[in-house]
Design a protein around this motif. Structure first.
Motif, mmCIF file in Angstrom:
data_model
loop_
_atom_site.group_PDB
_atom_site.id
_atom_site.type_symbol
_atom_site.label_atom_id
_atom_site.label_comp_id
_atom_site.label_asym_id
_atom_site.label_seq_id
_atom_site.Cartn_x
_atom_site.Cartn_y
_atom_site.Cartn_z
ATOM 1 N N SER A 168 18.506 -31.494 -49.159
ATOM 2 C CA SER A 168 19.543 -30.567 -49.622
ATOM 3 C C SER A 168 19.011 -29.153 -49.776
ATOM 4 O O SER A 168 19.776 -28.226 -50.064
ATOM 5 N N LEU A 169 17.717 -28.953 -49.583
ATOM 6 C CA LEU A 169 17.052 -27.719 -50.004
ATOM 7 C C LEU A 169 17.073 -26.622 -48.940
ATOM 8 O O LEU A 169 16.576 -26.803 -47.821
ATOM 9 N N ILE A 170 17.657 -25.488 -49.317
ATOM 10 C CA ILE A 170 17.588 -24.256 -48.529
ATOM 11 C C ILE A 170 16.786 -23.272 -49.361
ATOM 12 O O ILE A 170 17.164 -22.941 -50.488
ATOM 13 N N THR A 171 15.667 -22.784 -48.838
ATOM 14 C CA THR A 171 14.783 -21.946 -49.637
ATOM 15 C C THR A 171 14.620 -20.578 -48.982
ATOM 16 O O THR A 171 14.761 -20.426 -47.763
ATOM 17 N N PHE A 172 14.308 -19.582 -49.827
ATOM 18 C CA PHE A 172 14.190 -18.206 -49.343
ATOM 19 C C PHE A 172 12.937 -17.542 -49.877
ATOM 20 O O PHE A 172 12.663 -17.566 -51.080
ATOM 21 N N LEU A 173 12.181 -16.954 -48.965
ATOM 22 C CA LEU A 173 11.154 -15.998 -49.324
ATOM 23 C C LEU A 173 11.842 -14.648 -49.457
ATOM 24 O O LEU A 173 12.580 -14.230 -48.554
ATOM 25 N N VAL A 174 11.621 -13.968 -50.585
ATOM 26 C CA VAL A 174 12.294 -12.690 -50.834
ATOM 27 C C VAL A 174 11.359 -11.558 -50.444
ATOM 28 O O VAL A 174 10.372 -11.290 -51.128
ATOM 29 N N TRP A 175 11.665 -10.921 -49.312
ATOM 30 C CA TRP A 175 10.960 -9.703 -48.909
ATOM 31 C C TRP A 175 11.859 -8.542 -49.306
ATOM 32 O O TRP A 175 12.575 -7.983 -48.464
ATOM 33 N N GLU A 176 11.862 -8.198 -50.581
ATOM 34 C CA GLU A 176 12.815 -7.207 -51.079
ATOM 35 C C GLU A 176 12.636 -5.881 -50.339
ATOM 36 O O GLU A 176 11.560 -5.291 -50.331
ATOM 37 N N ASP A 177 13.728 -5.435 -49.705
ATOM 38 C CA ASP A 177 13.737 -4.204 -48.901
ATOM 39 C C ASP A 177 12.707 -4.254 -47.775
ATOM 40 O O ASP A 177 12.173 -3.229 -47.351
ATOM 41 N N GLY A 178 12.444 -5.459 -47.277
ATOM 42 C CA GLY A 178 11.510 -5.624 -46.173
ATOM 43 C C GLY A 178 12.156 -5.353 -44.824
ATOM 44 O O GLY A 178 13.380 -5.250 -44.702
ATOM 45 N N SER A 179 11.343 -5.279 -43.797
ATOM 46 C CA SER A 179 11.828 -4.962 -42.447
ATOM 47 C C SER A 179 12.559 -6.156 -41.838
ATOM 48 O O SER A 179 12.112 -7.301 -41.975
ATOM 49 N N PRO A 180 13.673 -5.910 -41.146
ATOM 50 C CA PRO A 180 14.396 -7.008 -40.483
ATOM 51 C C PRO A 180 13.570 -7.622 -39.362
ATOM 52 O O PRO A 180 12.781 -6.942 -38.695
ATOM 53 N N GLY A 181 13.728 -8.916 -39.168
ATOM 54 C CA GLY A 181 13.110 -9.595 -38.040
ATOM 55 C C GLY A 181 14.048 -9.624 -36.847
ATOM 56 O O GLY A 181 15.077 -8.947 -36.817
ATOM 57 N N ARG A 182 13.690 -10.406 -35.840
ATOM 58 C CA ARG A 182 14.511 -10.531 -34.626
ATOM 59 C C ARG A 182 14.602 -12.009 -34.268
ATOM 60 O O ARG A 182 13.593 -12.694 -34.130
#
Length: 515
Positions: free
Chosen positions: A56-70
């Motif tokens: 059930s787990l959806i997890t997030f690393l928070v790169w606050e105001d970090g650069s967008p990926g592609r």
């Protein structure tokens, strides 16, 4: 063998928007908040069902105001969450109410699918499916249990080597090929969830960053199963990592032939190892191996509020910034300007020790020197771009004026603290735009303006702190003389240090602020 997906990890740019979407809109439960296990200055949020069960787990690393990926090959491109087939209409209506962008509904492999777009642009599919068993369903505000998200349905990965990717999933994670479309092979686990392997030949490659999916983790019953898989991977030439202890599970990592990062994680000990079911997700934990830095890390990590809780509302201002609000704010504010290579959080631990009950606003410099954040360009160790200094000083003045209007910043109760390059810009801004700053602390500052304008700093108190063996300390007196000539009430102090900051600075600034 447990089988199936354990969790999926993504990267987000704005923690508050992320919480509002996954808890407020989707109705998942925040089951854990920790510092990152690799980088504890990075917040890690875990969402799931009522007890955070694997699958059930959806997890997030928070790169606050970090650069967008592609998004590209060698990476997952979509996540899918299972709902009751008859709940599609409920979610379409809810998306309209919450102004969430949608696509669909459409039929995919015989199941109704609605695509949503989270605040980072990640595609989240809601799939009407009976193929996966519901976990500990978590009904939330406005979402009845019958319509709540039940489980992870699956994920889509992009690969230029679809056959090798499918074989890898089959060999090491017990997935088997099921349905097939023109570009997608659906791989299914014994638990019923799926990984859609999409042929992305000719597509562009992925790049890590915010708005991307970092990895997919698959379930293992216990550590021996993970060890056995690791041994097979190594024996057959795969570059797998050794076992990691993530407190809530043990795991290994490996990249499949198409480049996507996979993890194998044990079902236990689980999310309830350090919290009761009633309070799950309510505390911030720092990983045990960072325990010595726990006090500093807790103030550096970005704050957020759950739905209906109080939260700080950020506004667009000239500099990226981070606000730390203490439990019992005393009305005082410290605005912080980091040194070269720092960021908006770098000085928060120091400032929190100086003034524990003050609100802290950390800014991020906009100049970039070989990947390091600065406040203005330099041509050499003591050669600075004068035009850039004036431009960024003007932007800093605009930030202060904007913060007064947007945040109700009381300049009489606000002190500005800059370190090294940040202190240099702060001093230049006071000379170029006098009257905004009433109290300033300059740690390891030097003179950077070639031509000093006439300024009236008669209403400004300044503390200048130098290190007694700082290589740049010889250049501090010239700046101090200029500020004194402009009328500033300036106190100077030398501490036993080089260019770095330390406990002597904390005590010096604390005493000056209360004097």
């Amino acid at each position: 063998m447990a089988g199936g997906i354990h969790h999926i990890t993504l990267i987000t740019r704005k923690v508050q928007e992320n919480v509002d979407f996954y808890v407020g809109f989707l109705g998942l439960r925040l089951v854990k908040q920790t510092g990152g296990y690799e980088d504890a200055t990075q917040l890690h949020l875990l969402y799931g069902d009522g007890t955070g069960t694997p699958g059930s787990l959806i997890t997030f690393l928070v790169w606050e105001d970090g650069s967008p990926g592609r998004v590209g090959y060698g990476q997952p491109s979509e996540i899918a969450l299972a709902i009751a087939p008859e709940s599609i209409g409920f979610w379409l209506t809810r998306a309209l109410q919450f102004n969430v962008a949608t696509s669909g509904p459409a039929q995919e492999f015989g199941e109704p699918v609605v695509r949503l777009f989270d605040p980072d642009g990640v595609i989240v599919k809601l799939v009407g499916s009976e193929s996966v068993k519901a976990g500990d369903i978590w009904p939330s505000d406005g979402i009845p249990a019958a319509d709540a998200i039940r489980h992870i349905r699956g994920a889509t990965i992009l690969t230029e080597k679809p056959q090798e990717t499918c074989t890898f999933l089959e060999s090491y994670f017990s997935y088997t090929a099921s349905d097939q479309s023109e570009t997608i092979t659906r791989m299914v686990s014994a638990s019923g969830d799926c990984v859609d392997v999409r042929d992305a030949t000719g597509f562009w490659s992925s790049a890590p960053g915010t708005g991307t999916i970092d990895h997919i983790a698959f379930r293992a019953a216990d550590i021996p199963e993970v060890n056995a898989t690791y041994d097979r991977l190594i024996a057959e030439g795969a570059d797998a990592t050794a076992m990691h202890d993530r407190k809530y599970f043990h795991s290994i990592y490996v990249r499949e032939p198409g480049g996507t990062l996979f993890e194998m994680a044990t079902d236990g000990p689980g999310m309830l190892i350090d919290e009761e079911p009633e309070t799950l997700g309510s505390r911030l934990f720092i990983p045990p191996h960072f325990a010595a830095e726990a006090e500093n890390l807790k103030v550096m990590l970005p704050q957020f509020g759950l739905p209906r809780e109080e939260r700080f509302i950020y506004r667009e201002l000239p500099f990226i910034h981070r606000v730390y609000t203490p439990d019992q704010p005393n009305g005082q504010t410290l605005v912080l300007l980091h040194g070269t290579g720092g960021n908006e959080a770098s000085l928060i631990p120091l400032a929190a020790k100086v003034a524990p009950d003050a609100t802290l606003i950390g800014l991020r410099g906009r100049s970039n020197e070989e990947g390091s954040a600065r406040w203005f360009r330099r041509f050499g160790p003591l050669s600075f771009d004068q035009k850039d200094i004036r431009s960024e000083a003007e932007a800093l003045a605009a930030f202060i004026e904007g913060a007064v209007e947007a945040y109700g910043l009381d300049l009489q109760q606000t002190a500005f603290l800059g370190y090294s390059n940040g202190a240099n810009l702060l001093a230049a801004m006071m000379q170029l735009h006098p009257g905004l700053v009433r109290k300033a602390v300059l740690l390891r500052a030097t003179k950077v303006l070639k031509e000093t304008p006439e300024a009236d700093l008669g209403d400004t108190r300044i503390l200048a702190v130098t290190g007694d063996h700082d290589l740049f300390g010889a250049h501090a007196p010239a700046l101090e003389a200029e500020l004194k000539k402009a009328g500033a009430d300036i106190a100077t102090k030398s501490v036993s240090a080089g260019h770095e900051t330390g406990p002597h600075d904390i005590e010096a600034v604390r005493q000056w602020l209360i004097s």
